[in-house]
Design an enzyme around this catalytic site. Structure first.
Site, PDB file in Angstrom:
ATOM      1  N   ASP A 194     -36.149 -42.540  63.633  1.00  0.00           N
ATOM      2  CA  ASP A 194     -37.198 -42.127  64.556  1.00  0.00           C
ATOM      3  C   ASP A 194     -37.289 -40.600  64.502  1.00  0.00           C
ATOM      4  OD1 ASP A 194     -38.822 -43.336  67.047  1.00  0.00           O
ATOM      5  OD2 ASP A 194     -38.090 -41.333  67.558  1.00  0.00           O
ATOM      6  N   ASN A 202     -47.196 -33.445  68.769  1.00  0.00           N
ATOM      7  CA  ASN A 202     -48.554 -33.863  69.122  1.00  0.00           C
ATOM      8  C   ASN A 202     -49.093 -33.090  70.311  1.00  0.00           C
ATOM      9  OD1 ASN A 202     -49.028 -35.809  67.131  1.00  0.00           O
ATOM     10  ND2 ASN A 202     -48.037 -37.437  68.298  1.00  0.00           N
ATOM     11  N   ASP A 211     -50.153 -36.274  62.415  1.00  0.00           N
ATOM     12  CA  ASP A 211     -50.518 -37.096  61.254  1.00  0.00           C
ATOM     13  C   ASP A 211     -50.067 -36.443  59.949  1.00  0.00           C
ATOM     14  OD1 ASP A 211     -51.667 -38.897  62.947  1.00  0.00           O
ATOM     15  OD2 ASP A 211     -53.747 -38.366  62.490  1.00  0.00           O
ATOM     16  N   GLU A 237     -43.835 -43.222  65.475  1.00  0.00           N
ATOM     17  CA  GLU A 237     -43.037 -42.311  64.661  1.00  0.00           C
ATOM     18  C   GLU A 237     -41.740 -42.974  64.229  1.00  0.00           C
ATOM     19  OE1 GLU A 237     -42.045 -41.192  68.998  1.00  0.00           O
ATOM     20  OE2 GLU A 237     -43.784 -41.896  67.880  1.00  0.00           O
TER      21      GLU A 237
END
Length: 320
Positions: A194, A202, A211, A237
């Site tokens: 992760d 973000n 992205d 993620e």
């Protein structure tokens, strides 16, 4: 036009002549020559081409007396491997009826629906009659549709952003791998990882920045795993790798290599250089595992041990 007779006393046309009428019937010849399909007759035993209508003549050119059907129709050096003669007669040598099939001609590359059957020729012998209708336009549409369906199926199993397998593909393929491993009594390892503090990326730089990071992680993962492994993005993620026939040592080595490579990854987004890290968990298939979820659950627990231990680490699920 010059004509002659072959050894069977059957009228044939020489090279450069017009198509000869079958059975001496000018009306039938006119009908056959105006069909929007190729019609030909060939000897069962010798494969000698005995007749071809104007449609076939216009496509493939004229033929000489004694030429074989595979020479004229396929430009081959020997009888065609796909010849259907054996389907047109039964074990007693009697006609079995009509056989319909589809084929792409090796000379002009066009598709035909072929209607084959054994008939009695003018001298009493059995010959092969084929009526071949051009279906190229229809076939091309069918092939285009099949290709589109295959692409759609592939897209449904692929994560568009990272080009990795998606969650559906991971569990579909992983379930098959699990069954094989249980049947063969071979090991399977699972790695889950992760991205650390991904929400912060973000929130700070926007989802386009996130992205960009995910794309680079996907590229990195594809470069590091074996073709026999299943690498997937199974969440926002969160990533997973299934390693069939892999030892614990190999799985830990790969997880540490991925962690180290990610630790050195630099992702440029506009004027910012992003440096993601990830926390890893590794688990091995247990004899009691009947479902892939059990294995992944242990890898997930090991991953959270890495997070609790300060992140950017690799932990192995404890083996008892």
């Amino acid at each position: 036009m010059t004509t002659g007779k072959n050894e069977h006393n059957i009228p044939v046309r020489s090279l450069g002549s017009e198509p000869e009428k079958p059975a001496g019937d000018a009306g039938l010849k006119t009908i056959l020559d105006n069909l929007d399909a190729m019609v030909y007759v060939a000897d069962f035993k010798t494969h000698e081409l005995l007749y071809m209508n104007a449609f076939g003549y216009n496509i493939l050119g004229d033929f000489q007396q004694g030429q074989k059907c595979w020479q004229v129709l396929q430009d081959a050096d020997s009888p065609c491997s796909f010849c259907t003669n054996h389907l047109l007669l039964d074990s007693s040598g009697n006609a079995t009826g009509v056989h319909v099939w589809e084929f792409q001609n090796t000379v002009n590359k066009r598709w035909y629906q072929c209607r084959d059957q054994a008939i009695t020729w003018t001298d009493g012998r059995l010959v092969r009659l084929e009526i071949a209708t051009d279906i190229t336009d229809r076939k091309n549409m069918e092939l285009a549709l099949q290709s589109a369906q295959q692409r759609a199926e592939a897209a449904s199993l692929q994560d568009e952003l990272t080009q990795l397998n998606n969650r559906r593909a991971f569990f579909q393929l992983g379930g098959q791998f699990l069954k094989q491993a249980k049947r063969r009594n071979t090991p399977i390892a699972a790695i889950m990882f992760d991205l650390d503090h991904f929400k912060l990326i973000n929130d700070t730089y926007g989802h386009e920045a996130g992205d960009a990071v995910l794309r680079e992680v996907g590229r990195l993962l594809l470069a590091e795993v074996r073709e026999s492994d299943i690498a997937a993005r199974i969440g926002g993620e969160e990533f997973a790798v299934l390693l069939p026939e892999s030892s614990q040592e190999h799985a830990m080595e790969l997880a540490e290599r991925l962690r180290n490579t990610l630790d050195g990854l630099k992702v440029r987004y506009k004027q910012t250089m992003l440096r993601p890290t990830a926390s890893f968990g590794v688990a091995m298939l247990s004899p009691d595992d009947d479902r892939l979820e059990s294995l992944l659950s242990r890898a997930d627990e090991a991953m959270y041990l890495s997070k609790a231990d300060g992140r950017n680490r690799v932990h192995l699920f404890p083996q008892f």
